[in-house]
Scaffold this active site. Structure first.
Site, PDB file in Angstrom:
ATOM      1  N   GLY A 127       0.815  -1.209   0.000  1.00 46.44           N
ATOM      2  CA  GLY A 127       0.000   0.000   0.000  1.00 46.44           C
ATOM      3  C   GLY A 127       0.847   1.257   0.000  1.00 46.44           C
ATOM      4  CE1 TYR A 128       5.352   0.686   0.832  1.00 45.43           C
ATOM      5  CE2 TYR A 128       6.956   1.307  -0.830  1.00 45.43           C
ATOM      6  CZ  TYR A 128       6.662   0.721   0.378  1.00 45.43           C
ATOM      7  OH  TYR A 128       7.671   0.168   1.125  1.00 45.43           O
ATOM      8  CB  SER A 165       0.496  -5.746  -7.500  1.00 47.17           C
ATOM      9  OG  SER A 165       1.023  -4.779  -8.378  1.00 47.17           O
ATOM     10  CD  GLU A 248       9.237  -3.480  -6.126  1.00 51.16           C
ATOM     11  OE1 GLU A 248       8.212  -3.758  -6.753  1.00 51.16           O
ATOM     12  OE2 GLU A 248       9.454  -2.346  -5.647  1.00 51.16           O
ATOM     13  CB  SER A 377       7.799   7.171 -13.421  1.00 48.57           C
ATOM     14  OG  SER A 377       8.324   8.324 -12.788  1.00 48.57           O
ATOM     15  CG  ASN A 378      11.958   5.116 -17.436  1.00 48.49           C
ATOM     16  OD1 ASN A 378      11.871   4.142 -16.673  1.00 48.49           O
ATOM     17  ND2 ASN A 378      12.229   4.984 -18.729  1.00 48.49           N
TER      18      ASN A 378
END
Length: 398
Positions: A127-128, A165, A248, A377-378
């Site tokens: 939950g981020y 997810s 991760e 994100s990048n």
């Protein structure tokens, strides 16, 4: 034979023996954009792994693991991918939360939560992200208040998480929430362990481009968790959350790259069979894809020094940019190799409410559009590299 070679041979032989019978049909099932595939059967397989001692292999033995070395863990993930064993359903608990609790949890938390993770009896989600705190995670607005006082009290959690997810399959969620209402940005956040099967929690699936729904929105409306279910002290949530992100990007990425190589080899075979490889531009792009994959692997091996030290450092952001961009471009290349036929779904239009029946290349193209966004994100990764690796001046923030 070295211990790593013996370990590699052991897991290879075990997989060859056990991915048979009822589990044989699971080869190649599941994964990004395909998490709906044979989920109950994959859960049964994962519990079979646990019963045979093949979950949490990198955890210390005292916490239910095998105490495998870093090299042995790499060997496991590579052999697992080479065998086309099904995508894991317990990755978030085993690879993210478990190491976080080992590093930051109390003895009571480890005793309560680690055994069910190792046995695949309790599944977890993360939950981020929030609608206004995705790439800018420090903008979290979900709040938690300690009620009842002391160790006998409860945290009351209210807010919304998104892109969560497998929340629809999870029993618990580790939630980053703001516990100091006067705080801003990275300060005043806490890392809470929250049960999902309770009043005050609603999980809503998000339909993706692939037509599937492995991501979810999770709404908390006064959801409760015990006062002791906080990892680290109140206000330490940012530090703990960043450590989880480091875990991760650990050794399992080497197994991920085996899967990438299998996709590239299959695409090269398709280009040869349908004549697309006769196009010099397609051949050049395939060659560049091969070179890029070698670069990804070299960078991942370099970063293992950070893993050996406890968790990858900010240099892991380099690896995230590399593989995410490469994989998205592979999806684009796949569509060009397929040609006009790639625009047609195999079985025609679906029934009302049913997802399209995509082939592997269409699913790769559609789902990989998200690779450069999720898990950081990048753009955010480049900022991390600039500020924390290169030491450039920090970007001005409000």
């Amino acid at each position: 034979m070295s211990s790593v070679e013996e370990f590699r041979a052991e897991i290879r032989d075990w997989l060859a023996t056990h991915l048979t019978g009822e589990f044989a049909v699971l080869r190649g099932r599941g994964g990004p954009g395909r998490e709906h595939e044979a989920y109950p059967e994959r859960l049964a397989w994962e519990r079979h792994l646990a019963a045979e001692g093949w979950t949490c292999i990198g955890w210390p033995e005292e916490y239910g693991g095998r105490g495998a070395t870093l090299e042995q863990q790499v060997a496991f993930h590579e052999e697992y991918a080479l065998a086309r064993a099904p995508a894991r359903v317990n990755h978030i608990g085993e690879q993210l939360l478990g190491p976080t609790l080992i590093a930051f949890g109390t003895p009571e938390q480890r005793a309560r939560f680690l055994p069910p993770i190792a046995a695949v009896e309790e599944l977890w989600c993360q939950g981020y992200s929030e609608p206004d705190a995705g790439s800018d995670l420090a903008n979290i607005r979900t709040r938690a208040e300690l009620t009842g006082g002391g160790a006998d009290g409860d945290w009351s959690v209210t807010g919304q998480k998104t892109w969560t997810s497998l929340a629809h399959e999870a029993d618990w969620c580790f939630v980053v929430a703001r516990t100091d209402p006067a705080s801003r940005r990275h300060h005043g956040l806490s890392y809470l362990l929250v049960p999902l099967d309770q009043p005050g929690v609603e999980v809503r699936p998000i339909t993706q481009l692939t037509g599937t729904s492995e991501f979810n929105e999770v709404f908390f409306d006064g959801a409760r968790t015990a006062a002791g279910n906080i990892v680290g002290a109140p206000g330490d949530g940012w530090q703990v959350a960043m450590a989880t992100l480091g875990f991760e990007r650990g050794v399992s990425t080497l197994g991920q790259q085996v899967g990438f190589r299998q996709e590239l080899e299959a695409l090269i075979a398709l280009a040869r069979s349908n004549g697309a490889a006769d196009d010099p531009l397609i051949r050049d792009r395939l060659a560049r894809a091969w070179a890029g994959l070698e670069t990804i692997r070299a960078n991942a091996l370099r970063m293992l020094d950070g893993v050996a030290a406890g968790a990858p450092g900010p240099e892991a952001s380099i690896g995230k940019i590399f593989w995410a961009t490469w994989h998205r471009e592979l999806g684009e290349l796949a569509m060009d190799v397929c040609g006009a036929g790639g625009m047609l779904v195999p079985s025609g239009a679906p029934a009302a409410g049913e997802p399209y029946d995509l082939d592997d290349w269409q699913r790769l193209y559609l789902f990989s559009r998200a690779d450069t966004i999720y898990a950081g994100s990048n753009e955010i990764q480049r900022t991390i590299i600039a500020e924390r690796v290169l030491g450039l001046p920090k970007e001005a923030r409000p």
